[in-house]
Design an enzyme around this catalytic site. Sequence first.
Site, short mmCIF file in Angstrom:
data_model
loop_
_atom_site.label_atom_id
_atom_site.label_comp_id
_atom_site.label_asym_id
_atom_site.label_seq_id
_atom_site.Cartn_x
_atom_site.Cartn_y
_atom_site.Cartn_z
N ALA A 10 0.72 -1.24 -0.14
CA ALA A 10 0.00 -0.14 0.00
C ALA A 10 0.95 1.06 -0.08
O ALA A 10 2.11 1.09 0.47
CB ALA A 10 -0.81 0.17 1.21
N GLU B 67 -0.29 -9.60 -0.43
CA GLU B 67 -1.57 -9.83 -0.22
C GLU B 67 -2.49 -9.94 -1.16
O GLU B 67 -3.37 -10.69 -1.44
CB GLU B 67 -2.21 -8.74 0.86
CG GLU B 67 -1.44 -9.13 2.48
CD GLU B 67 -1.78 -8.03 3.20
OE1 GLU B 67 -2.10 -8.12 4.32
OE2 GLU B 67 -1.75 -6.72 2.94
N GLU C 252 5.42 -4.94 7.06
CA GLU C 252 4.60 -4.09 7.80
C GLU C 252 5.10 -3.67 9.13
O GLU C 252 5.19 -2.49 9.53
CB GLU C 252 3.17 -4.55 7.79
CG GLU C 252 2.23 -4.35 6.47
CD GLU C 252 2.45 -5.57 5.79
OE1 GLU C 252 3.36 -6.65 5.86
OE2 GLU C 252 1.39 -5.70 4.91
N GLY D 137 0.94 -5.03 0.91
CA GLY D 137 -0.23 -5.30 0.33
C GLY D 137 -0.11 -6.00 -1.29
O GLY D 137 -1.18 -6.56 -1.49
N1 DAK Z 1 4.47 3.27 -0.77
C1 DAK Z 1 4.81 4.51 -1.34
N2 DAK Z 1 6.04 4.44 -2.12
C2 DAK Z 1 6.83 3.55 -2.40
C3 DAK Z 1 6.65 2.32 -1.84
C4 DAK Z 1 5.31 2.19 -1.10
N3 DAK Z 1 4.89 1.03 -0.44
N4 DAK Z 1 7.61 1.41 -2.20
C5 DAK Z 1 8.25 2.20 -2.98
N5 DAK Z 1 8.03 3.30 -3.03
C6 DAK Z 1 8.67 4.60 -3.60
C7 DAK Z 1 9.95 5.05 -2.92
O1 DAK Z 1 9.51 5.88 -1.81
C8 DAK Z 1 10.89 5.73 -4.00
O2 DAK Z 1 9.92 7.00 -4.35
P1 DAK Z 1 11.05 8.31 -4.60
O3 DAK Z 1 11.87 8.14 -3.36
O4 DAK Z 1 11.71 7.73 -5.77
O5 DAK Z 1 9.99 9.27 -4.76
C9 DAK Z 1 10.28 4.71 -5.27
O6 DAK Z 1 9.37 3.84 -5.10
C10 DAK Z 1 11.37 3.83 -5.34
O7 DAK Z 1 11.62 3.05 -4.26
P2 DAK Z 1 13.23 2.90 -3.68
O8 DAK Z 1 13.91 4.11 -3.78
O9 DAK Z 1 13.01 2.37 -2.13
O10 DAK Z 1 13.56 1.49 -4.19
P3 DAK Z 1 14.73 0.52 -3.85
O11 DAK Z 1 14.88 -0.42 -5.17
O12 DAK Z 1 15.76 0.77 -3.14
O13 DAK Z 1 13.88 -0.38 -2.81
C11 DAK Z 1 11.73 -1.65 -2.05
C12 DAK Z 1 12.69 -1.13 -3.23
C13 DAK Z 1 10.52 -2.31 -2.52
C14 DAK Z 1 12.33 -2.73 -1.39
C15 DAK Z 1 11.58 -0.34 -1.11
O14 DAK Z 1 11.14 0.74 -1.93
C16 DAK Z 1 10.59 -0.81 -0.04
O15 DAK Z 1 10.97 -1.31 1.01
N6 DAK Z 1 9.46 -0.38 -0.13
C17 DAK Z 1 8.27 -0.32 0.92
C18 DAK Z 1 7.77 -1.77 1.12
C19 DAK Z 1 6.83 -1.97 2.21
O16 DAK Z 1 7.21 -1.73 3.42
N7 DAK Z 1 5.62 -2.33 1.99
C20 DAK Z 1 4.44 -2.54 2.81
C21 DAK Z 1 3.60 -1.23 2.76
S1 DAK Z 1 2.34 -1.19 4.12
C22 DAK Z 1 -5.07 -2.98 4.41
C23 DAK Z 1 -4.70 -3.24 2.83
C24 DAK Z 1 -3.32 -3.17 2.79
C25 DAK Z 1 -2.50 -2.86 3.71
C26 DAK Z 1 -2.85 -2.67 4.95
C27 DAK Z 1 -4.19 -2.41 5.12
N8 DAK Z 1 -6.63 -2.79 4.55
C28 DAK Z 1 -7.33 -3.24 3.60
C29 DAK Z 1 -7.04 -2.36 5.65
C30 DAK Z 1 -1.11 -2.84 3.37
C31 DAK Z 1 -0.05 -2.18 4.04
C32 DAK Z 1 1.22 -2.07 3.19
O17 DAK Z 1 1.45 -2.62 2.24
#
Ligand code: DAK
Length: 259
Positions: free
Chosen positions: A65, A112, A132, A109
Amino acid sequence: MAYNTILVETQKEIGIIRLNRPDAMNALNTEMVKEMGQALDKFEDNKKIKAIVLTGNERAFAAGADIKEMQDKTYMEAYLEDFITKGWEHISKIRKPIVAAVSGYALGGGCEVAMMCDVILADETAMFGQPEITLGIIPGAGGTQRLTRIVGKYKAMDMILTGRMMDAKEAHHVGLVSRIVVNKASLVEQAIKTARKIGRMSLPTILMAKECINQAYEMSLSAGIRYERRMFQSTFATRDQKEGMKAFVEKRRPTFKNQ
Ligand code: DAK
């Protein structure tokens, strides 16, 4: 229909959705989840479509997400709006089979969403995870439930409590991936091929099979077996059962009419 965050096409009886926010690793923002739901509904309503392929790009299926969209939410806003519930479970309500083609990251997400699909093909770069906990939250779109049912308590605990990722090989080993496609270039091609293979079957029978498998996650074994038995018996009410068995006896390919 024009979309901002996804690319949609059809190839004969297959509908294809590509998540398309490359600058944000296909982070699932509100607009993308809404558009994905709209595209899925259109395919569900389109009588010609028999199976759907859902994919991302080479770097990411979806990195979760959109954290930037979520970061300032207060508890009261999240609770009163039933934050991001809308749309997220939509994909699991689609009756037609969905083949996920995962290249790169399928995190949070994104993982998921993949687990809401019916077949998961991955290339060797695929990385699955529920990170998360590293953000101070827990999975919210079924991660603690679906992942646990798929890979068991100890793998799920390991992944969800530490936030570590699984590569494609490990994910395949534990049953999170149906098949690994070795040549990255042909991942989507293989997903379409798989969807086509499903699409050659009788549509009502495809829907019944998918429904029965999903019931296995909801019911006791004996109730599930009874459910399957009734569904199995109802296949004899279809013309396609007559055609399928006749074709076998006549040593030819069946021509299913989806009836
Ligand atoms: N959200 C927003 N931006 C994201 C992102 C994300 N999840 N993942 C990556 N980006 C953006 C980065 O901020 C960066 O943007 P700029 O800085 O260039 O503006 C760009 O994508 C490139 O990412 P990186 O520079 O970080 O690239 P790397 O190759 O170094 O790393 C990575 C890739 C995928 C390992 C890293 O970006 C990363 O760790 N991303 C976050 C992964 C994460 O924590 N995901 C979980 C998010 S929480 C629900 C439904 C769904 C959910 C909850 C509730 N309900 C129905 C109630 C879901 C929650 C989640 O998913």
